[in-house]
Design an enzyme around this catalytic site. Structure first.
Site, PDB file in Angstrom:
ATOM      1  N   LYS A   1       0.887  -1.252   0.031  1.00  0.00           N
ATOM      2  CA  LYS A   1       0.103  -0.043   0.050  1.00  0.00           C
ATOM      3  C   LYS A   1       0.713   1.231  -0.038  1.00  0.00           C
ATOM      4  O   LYS A   1       1.636   1.567   0.955  1.00  0.00           O
ATOM      5  CB  LYS A   1      -0.908  -0.044   1.153  1.00  0.00           C
ATOM      6  CG  LYS A   1      -1.921   1.065   1.097  1.00  0.00           C
ATOM      7  CD  LYS A   1      -2.592   1.841   2.204  1.00  0.00           C
ATOM      8  CE  LYS A   1      -1.484   2.748   2.889  1.00  0.00           C
ATOM      9  NZ  LYS A   1      -1.320   3.919   1.945  1.00  0.00           N
TER      10      LYS A   1
ATOM     11  N   GLU B   1       9.103   0.876  11.168  1.00  0.00           N
ATOM     12  CA  GLU B   1      10.036   1.813  10.990  1.00  0.00           C
ATOM     13  C   GLU B   1       9.747   3.044  11.256  1.00  0.00           C
ATOM     14  O   GLU B   1       8.779   3.456  10.296  1.00  0.00           O
ATOM     15  CB  GLU B   1      10.783   1.458   9.576  1.00  0.00           C
ATOM     16  CG  GLU B   1      11.389   0.121   9.329  1.00  0.00           C
ATOM     17  CD  GLU B   1      12.791  -0.028  10.171  1.00  0.00           C
ATOM     18  OE1 GLU B   1      13.379   1.066  10.769  1.00  0.00           O
ATOM     19  OE2 GLU B   1      13.372  -0.839   9.697  1.00  0.00           O
TER      20      GLU B   1
ATOM     21  N   GLU C   1      10.013  15.442  15.680  1.00  0.00           N
ATOM     22  CA  GLU C   1      10.450  15.406  14.273  1.00  0.00           C
ATOM     23  C   GLU C   1       9.764  16.374  13.462  1.00  0.00           C
ATOM     24  O   GLU C   1       8.602  16.559  13.128  1.00  0.00           O
ATOM     25  CB  GLU C   1      10.135  13.921  13.773  1.00  0.00           C
ATOM     26  CG  GLU C   1      10.594  13.763  12.364  1.00  0.00           C
ATOM     27  CD  GLU C   1      10.357  12.149  11.707  1.00  0.00           C
ATOM     28  OE1 GLU C   1       9.145  11.805  11.947  1.00  0.00           O
ATOM     29  OE2 GLU C   1      11.187  11.597  11.343  1.00  0.00           O
TER      30      GLU C   1
HETATM   31  P1  NAD Z   1       2.522   8.490   7.947  1.00  0.00           P
HETATM   32  O1  NAD Z   1       2.610   7.694   9.197  1.00  0.00           O
HETATM   33  O2  NAD Z   1       1.431   9.523   7.928  1.00  0.00           O
HETATM   34  O3  NAD Z   1       2.138   7.502   6.634  1.00  0.00           O
HETATM   35  C1  NAD Z   1       2.611   6.320   6.366  1.00  0.00           C
HETATM   36  C2  NAD Z   1       1.842   5.483   5.563  1.00  0.00           C
HETATM   37  O4  NAD Z   1       0.701   4.973   6.428  1.00  0.00           O
HETATM   38  C3  NAD Z   1       1.040   6.141   4.438  1.00  0.00           C
HETATM   39  O5  NAD Z   1       1.081   4.911   3.430  1.00  0.00           O
HETATM   40  C4  NAD Z   1      -0.075   6.314   4.992  1.00  0.00           C
HETATM   41  O6  NAD Z   1      -1.423   6.261   4.139  1.00  0.00           O
HETATM   42  C5  NAD Z   1      -0.522   5.133   5.939  1.00  0.00           C
HETATM   43  N1  NAD Z   1      -1.226   5.293   7.071  1.00  0.00           N
HETATM   44  C6  NAD Z   1      -1.638   6.368   7.547  1.00  0.00           C
HETATM   45  N2  NAD Z   1      -2.674   6.171   8.746  1.00  0.00           N
HETATM   46  C7  NAD Z   1      -2.814   4.803   8.805  1.00  0.00           C
HETATM   47  C8  NAD Z   1      -3.411   3.948   9.589  1.00  0.00           C
HETATM   48  N3  NAD Z   1      -4.261   4.477  10.643  1.00  0.00           N
HETATM   49  N4  NAD Z   1      -3.278   2.714   9.437  1.00  0.00           N
HETATM   50  C9  NAD Z   1      -2.585   2.115   8.542  1.00  0.00           C
HETATM   51  N5  NAD Z   1      -1.718   2.947   7.520  1.00  0.00           N
HETATM   52  C10 NAD Z   1      -1.896   4.382   7.784  1.00  0.00           C
HETATM   53  O7  NAD Z   1       3.845   8.874   7.446  1.00  0.00           O
HETATM   54  P2  NAD Z   1       4.350   9.783   6.163  1.00  0.00           P
HETATM   55  O8  NAD Z   1       4.075  11.454   6.428  1.00  0.00           O
HETATM   56  O9  NAD Z   1       3.891   9.491   5.001  1.00  0.00           O
HETATM   57  O10 NAD Z   1       5.767   9.710   6.423  1.00  0.00           O
HETATM   58  C11 NAD Z   1       6.654  10.444   7.116  1.00  0.00           C
HETATM   59  C12 NAD Z   1       7.227   9.729   8.339  1.00  0.00           C
HETATM   60  O11 NAD Z   1       7.721   8.399   7.911  1.00  0.00           O
HETATM   61  C13 NAD Z   1       7.965  10.287   9.078  1.00  0.00           C
HETATM   62  O12 NAD Z   1       7.793  10.094  10.490  1.00  0.00           O
HETATM   63  C14 NAD Z   1       9.376   9.537   9.210  1.00  0.00           C
HETATM   64  O13 NAD Z   1      10.265   9.592   9.792  1.00  0.00           O
HETATM   65  C15 NAD Z   1       8.948   8.169   8.733  1.00  0.00           C
HETATM   66  N6  NAD Z   1       9.801   7.253   8.151  1.00  0.00           N
HETATM   67  C16 NAD Z   1      10.365   6.222   8.883  1.00  0.00           C
HETATM   68  C17 NAD Z   1      11.445   5.599   8.107  1.00  0.00           C
HETATM   69  C18 NAD Z   1      12.237   4.484   8.798  1.00  0.00           C
HETATM   70  O14 NAD Z   1      12.774   3.750   8.115  1.00  0.00           O
HETATM   71  N7  NAD Z   1      12.371   4.698  10.231  1.00  0.00           N
HETATM   72  C19 NAD Z   1      11.580   5.973   6.931  1.00  0.00           C
HETATM   73  C20 NAD Z   1      10.983   7.061   6.172  1.00  0.00           C
HETATM   74  C21 NAD Z   1      10.189   7.657   6.877  1.00  0.00           C
END
Ligand code: NAD
Length: 481
Positions: A175, A249, A382
């Site tokens: 997804k 992650e 962050e």
């Molecule tokens: P996000 O958590 O808003 O979304 C991530 C994914 O989860 C998206 O595909 C989103 O549609 C989905 N999602 C959102 N709510 C959900 C729910 N309730 N249930 C299931 N899926 C859901 O994050 P973002 O804004 O897309 O990405 C940025 C974040 O990702 C930052 O916090 C960053 O640090 C983190 N990140 C971590 C790593 C790592 O390897 N640790 C790598 C890249 C990004």
């Protein structure tokens, strides 16, 4: 670019279908509409999980060498598309094209090849002598994987999950985020061209509801999530309730510890990457800079020169250092943190708003705050944009304590003329990964976080083990020769 032009689609059971609902995908640098991405609903998630379940017995029982050969073909197909994939990702999320070429163009193919090689060398069964008889310890695929990825490194982070999962014999529902819904379909095109059996990989895009339905779906055996800590906590709760294995992650607020003897030229050159990579939209970047009081002014001046000298502009231009943020929402969030930094009394040294020559798209000037207290919001939360906080320290122990005084523990760096001394400091930092005088991911070593930065590891052999269940078969008598 067919993925852009053909309307919103999902890829289920080896076939593209028109998506039931869609959302526009916007170009980060201009705000213009790039195409329509799927906003997959429950019925599409259900169909994708059913296709993955149906494909599981066949893929799980395919000999590892044959799985590896198909993965090699998939890598070739991704590489054949690399130069349009990297450009599409750059348009979607603003990643400078120099970085996108590697991260979105070449990296996924490299990771598929790495795990294809690894599965060929990892015996599925191992015999151990037991007190009575012997035991066969067997590695089996965990099953159907729900893989949920963010928009910041869309191809690379999907490959972090797909490559080990496919190698282990799992089938996958991927997804993607709404912001990067288009490039995700390149995996589908490549899978079709490489002859990946139908249902082994299914690709959807959608928002929180799509992700939540996938996480709690009874047909999913494991969830692998990359994204924010807030969403990670929700997913962990649900997986706890279901007792469903999960890899998380999550976010970070990593520290760069500059020791007194550091060569400042090397440090600043290294921090250009470690602190600003992908416009600050990188989970492991060093957004807290810990500077020794004895060299504080010198460090702030050098970082101010770095920050002010970064070339901000068109992310498709190879000379650009910092492109736009992914969306207006993300830009407004980052601007909000800049205001919070000012309100908390931090000293604004460079940047601090929208660049005057970039009125379109979602640009934020690279920004440096000095004299930041480690407890301030801009030092603890962050930001996910090009905003750094410099924090002074007196002693090496205080630097370690400040680095560790964070909810997060994902990355970090230590800078010193003495690599052994820096490595000792690295050992004392409570984090999942840390670089000495640089920060370069190693695909053969585990990557992941401690504390609020996540659970479990990706990459390396540990990343493969995350998609395998262990089974012990106890047998009476000696093992057959
Ligand atoms: P996000 O958590 O808003 O979304 C991530 C994914 O989860 C998206 O595909 C989103 O549609 C989905 N999602 C959102 N709510 C959900 C729910 N309730 N249930 C299931 N899926 C859901 O994050 P973002 O804004 O897309 O990405 C940025 C974040 O990702 C930052 O916090 C960053 O640090 C983190 N990140 C971590 C790593 C790592 O390897 N640790 C790598 C890249 C990004």
């Amino acid at each position: 670019m067919t993925v852009v032009d053909d309307g919103a689609r999902v890829f289920i059971g080896g076939r593209f279908r028109a998506a039931e609902a869609s959302t526009p995908v916007l170009e980060a640098a201009t705000g213009a509409r790039l195409g329509d991405g799927a906003a997959a609903g429950e019925a599409e998630v259900d169909a994708a999980v059913a296709a993955a379940r149906a494909a599981l017995p066949g893929w799980a029982s395919t000999p590892a060498a044959d799985r590896a050969a198909v993965m090699g073909g998939l890598a070739d197909e991704l590489l054949a598309r690399a130069s349009s994939t990297d450009e599409l990702c750059t348009r979607e999320n603003g990643m400078p094209i120099r970085l996108s070429r590697g991260a979105n163009g070449f990296f996924p193919a490299g990771l598929l090849r790495y795990y294809a090689g690894l599965i060929g060398q990892t015996a599925a069964e191992e015999i151990r002598p037991a007190a009575i008889g012997h035991t066969i310890v067997r590695r089996e695929p965990v099953g159907v994987v729900g893989a949920i990825v963010p928009w910041n490194y869309p191809q690379a982070l999907a490959a972090f999950k797909l490559a080990p999962a496919l190698a282990a014999g799992c089938t996958v529902v991927l997804k993607a985020s709404p912001e990067t819904a288009l490039d995700a379909l390149i995996f589908a095109e490549a899978a079709l061209a490489a002859g990946l059996p139908a249902g082994v990989l299914n690709v959807l895009a959608g928002g929180p509801d799509t992700g939540a339905h996938l996480v709690s779906h009874p047909g999913v055996d494991k969830v692998s999530f990359t994204g924010s800590t807030a969403v990670g906590r929700l997913i962990a709760q649900e997986c706890g309730r279901l007792l469903r294995p999960v890899t998380l992650e999550l976010g970070g607020k990593s520290a760069a510890v500059i020791l007194e003897d550091a060569d400042l030229d090397t440090t600043v050159k290294g921090l250009k990457n470690a602190s600003f990579v992908n416009n600050g939209q990188t989970c492991h970047l060093n957004s807290r800079i810990l500077a020794p009081k004895s060299r504080y002014g010198e460090v702030v001046d050098a970082l101010a020169a770095l920050t002010a000298g970064l070339k901000v502009g068109d992310p498709l231009d190879k000379s650009t250092d910092v492109g736009p943020l992914v969306s207006s929402r993300q830009r407004d969030r980052v601007l909000g943190y800049i205001e919070a930094g000012k309100a908390d009394g931090a000293r604004l040294v460079a940047g601090g708003g929208i660049p005057a020559d970039q009125p379109d798209g979602w640009f934020v000037s690279p920004t440096l705050f000095a004299d930041v207290d480690n407890s301030a919001r801009i030092a603890q939360e962050e930001i996910f944009g090009p905003v750094l906080a410099v924090i002074p320290y007196e002693t090496e122990q205080q630097a370690i304590d400040l680095a560790n005084a964070s909810e997060y523990g994902l990355g970090g760096t230590v800078w010193s003329a003495d690599a052994e001394r820096a490595t000792d400091v690295a050992r004392a930092i409570h984090t999942g990964t840390v670089g000495v005088n640089d920060y370069q991911l190693d695909i053969a070593a585990p990557f992941g976080g401690v504390k609020a930065s996540g659970l479990g590891r990706e990459l390396g052999p540990e990343g493969l083990a995350a998609y395998q269940n262990l089974k012990s078969i106890y047998r009476i008598g000696p093992a057959a020769e």
